[in-house]
Design an enzyme around this catalytic site. Structure first.
Site, PDB file in Angstrom:
ATOM      1  N   CYS A 123       0.820  -1.184   0.077  1.00 23.23           N
ATOM      2  CA  CYS A 123      -0.009   0.053  -0.057  1.00 23.23           C
ATOM      3  C   CYS A 123       0.746   1.194  -0.100  1.00 23.23           C
ATOM      4  CB  CYS A 123      -0.908   0.036   1.245  1.00 23.23           C
ATOM      5  SG  CYS A 123      -1.906  -1.529   1.226  1.00 23.23           S
ATOM      6  N   HIS A 260      -3.388   6.544   2.058  1.00 24.41           N
ATOM      7  CA  HIS A 260      -3.811   5.514   1.489  1.00 24.41           C
ATOM      8  C   HIS A 260      -5.468   4.968   1.977  1.00 24.41           C
ATOM      9  CE1 HIS A 260      -4.298   1.216   0.844  1.00 24.41           C
ATOM     10  NE2 HIS A 260      -3.954   0.594   1.852  1.00 24.41           N
ATOM     11  N   ASN A 291     -10.497  -1.138  -0.518  1.00 23.70           N
ATOM     12  CA  ASN A 291      -9.010  -1.025  -0.209  1.00 23.70           C
ATOM     13  C   ASN A 291      -8.058  -1.576  -1.450  1.00 23.70           C
ATOM     14  OD1 ASN A 291      -6.247  -1.377   0.293  1.00 23.70           O
ATOM     15  ND2 ASN A 291      -6.417  -1.569   2.440  1.00 23.70           N
TER      16      ASN A 291
END
Ligand SMILES: CC(C)(COP(=O)(O)OP(=O)(O)OC[C@H]1O[C@@H](n2cnc3c(N)ncnc32)[C@H](O)[C@@H]1OP(=O)(O)O)[C@@H](O)C(=O)NCCC(=O)NCCS
Length: 335
Positions: A123, A260, A291
């Site tokens: 990420c 993020h 996500n």
């Protein structure tokens, strides 16, 4: 005396010239997720902020989504593919050990002969890529660089695991980065904590999976949500503050904050920890995108630019964090 080696000389500064994204067509609701796990739409929304996410179909490969996102970023930047000197692809879901997917993407984009490599920083991958591209442009290794964050996490998710099944999703985001007359990317603040590498990881190596079950068991991603959550909220706010400090920008100077898109509650906690004024627009793309790891920051910025929520020339703080544990943050000027 040894012969002097001439150092590379590039542009004094670099900037992001354009963003592009690709969102898979299929929208997956919380009701659909709950067919496989004991959960509810209310729980998922309250604990993660996710209302829907998107999963890729067979045609929406890592390469296809990357090329679509990068093509849009090129169009938005006004840079031609043959001007690209390097293609950096941040991903953990390209399922070949070798070669890197970046070379095929460069070829399909028309960035023939460009340096091309993959980055595995989960990420944090997009911000790692921006940090690398900034250095490459300033040292003259490349004049223009494409950074792509792309994931098909639905391939790696155990859809019966209630701690991850609702969270992870698919998509691609890209940025074209090139020379600039003025500083437009702040110094990257990055790092890792390998002592916590087990908190988010593939459960077995491909080799172990092959040998233990004759190749029948697919190694999925496993996550210890709670410690990851605490690390993200406490440690990452400090990293974000450092990224602001080294760029000489205060929280009050910011126009946008694009963390993020891990979990809406992590975003909310970071906003409080950083004491961001209400004028700062905060990315909340996770609500309808889930996500998407390395893709989440460029996708979120693309949506904010397209909706008019943020404008060209405004100042944003971006921060990526996740498996590794790895993190990176910098201040950028929006294209
Ligand atoms: C995954 C996450 C949403 C779980 O939320 P949480 O508040 O930490 O939840 P916990 O694991 O502490 O569990 C709390 C309760 O909810 C339950 N629960 C867990 N998953 C559930 C689900 N999908 N549906 C319903 N209940 C669930 C647990 O059993 C527990 O119940 P109990 O209190 O009766 O024991 C959260 O930890 C998180 O977002 N972590 C960070 C994840 C992340 O961002 N990862 C990527 C980083 S890049």
């Amino acid at each position: 005396m040894s012969v002097p080696i001439k150092p590379g000389t590039g542009s004094a500064y670099a900037r992001i010239l354009g963003f592009g994204g690709y969102r898979p067509a299929r929208v997956v609701t919380n009701e659909e997720i709950c067919q496989n796990i004991d959960s509810s739409d209310e729980w998922i929304q309250a604990r993660s902020g996710i209302v829907t996410r998107r999963w890729a179909n067979d045609e929406e490969t890592v390469q296809a989504m990357s090329v679509a996102a990068a093509g849009k970023a090129l169009a938005n930047s006004g840079v031609r593919a043959d001007q690209i000197g390097a293609v950096i692809v941040s991903t953990v879901s390209h399922l070949y050990q070798t070669p890197a997917i970046a070379t095929s993407i460069a070829e399909e984009l028309g960035a023939k002969g460009a340096a091309a490599f993959d980055v595995s920083a989960a990420c944090a991958g997009f911000c790692y890529g921006v940090g690398l591209a900034d250095g490459m442009i300033r040292t003259g290794s490349a004049e223009h660089v494409i950074v792509i964050g792309v994931e098909r996490l639905s391939d790696l998710t155990d859809h019966h695991d209630r701690s991850t099944a609702f969270l992870f999703a698919d998509g691609a985001g890209a940025a074209v980065i090139g020379p600039s007359d003025e500083p437009s990317i702040g110094p990257v603040v990055w790092g890792s904590d390998g002592s916590q590498s087990g908190l988010i990881s593939q459960e077995e190596s491909w080799e172990q999976a092959f040998h233990t079950a004759g190749g029948a068991e697919w190694p999925h991603l496993r996550m210890e949500g709670n410690p990851v959550f605490r690390w993200a909220v406490w440690e990452m706010a400090r990293v974000a503050e450092q990224a602001l400090a080294v760029a000489g920008v205060s929280a009050a100077d910011l126009d946008a904050f694009v963390p993020h898109q891990a979990n809406m509650r992590i975003t909310d906690a970071m906003v409080r920890a950083l004491k961001l004024p209400e004028t700062v627009r905060v990315a909340r793309d996770i609500a309808h995108q889930g996500n998407t790891s390395a893709a989440s920051i460029p996708l979120a910025i693309e949506r904010m630019l397209e909706s008019g929520e943020v404008k060209s020339g405004e100042t944003a703080l971006i921060i990526g964090f996740g498996a590794g544990l790895a993190y990176a943050a910098q201040v950028i000027r929006l294209p």
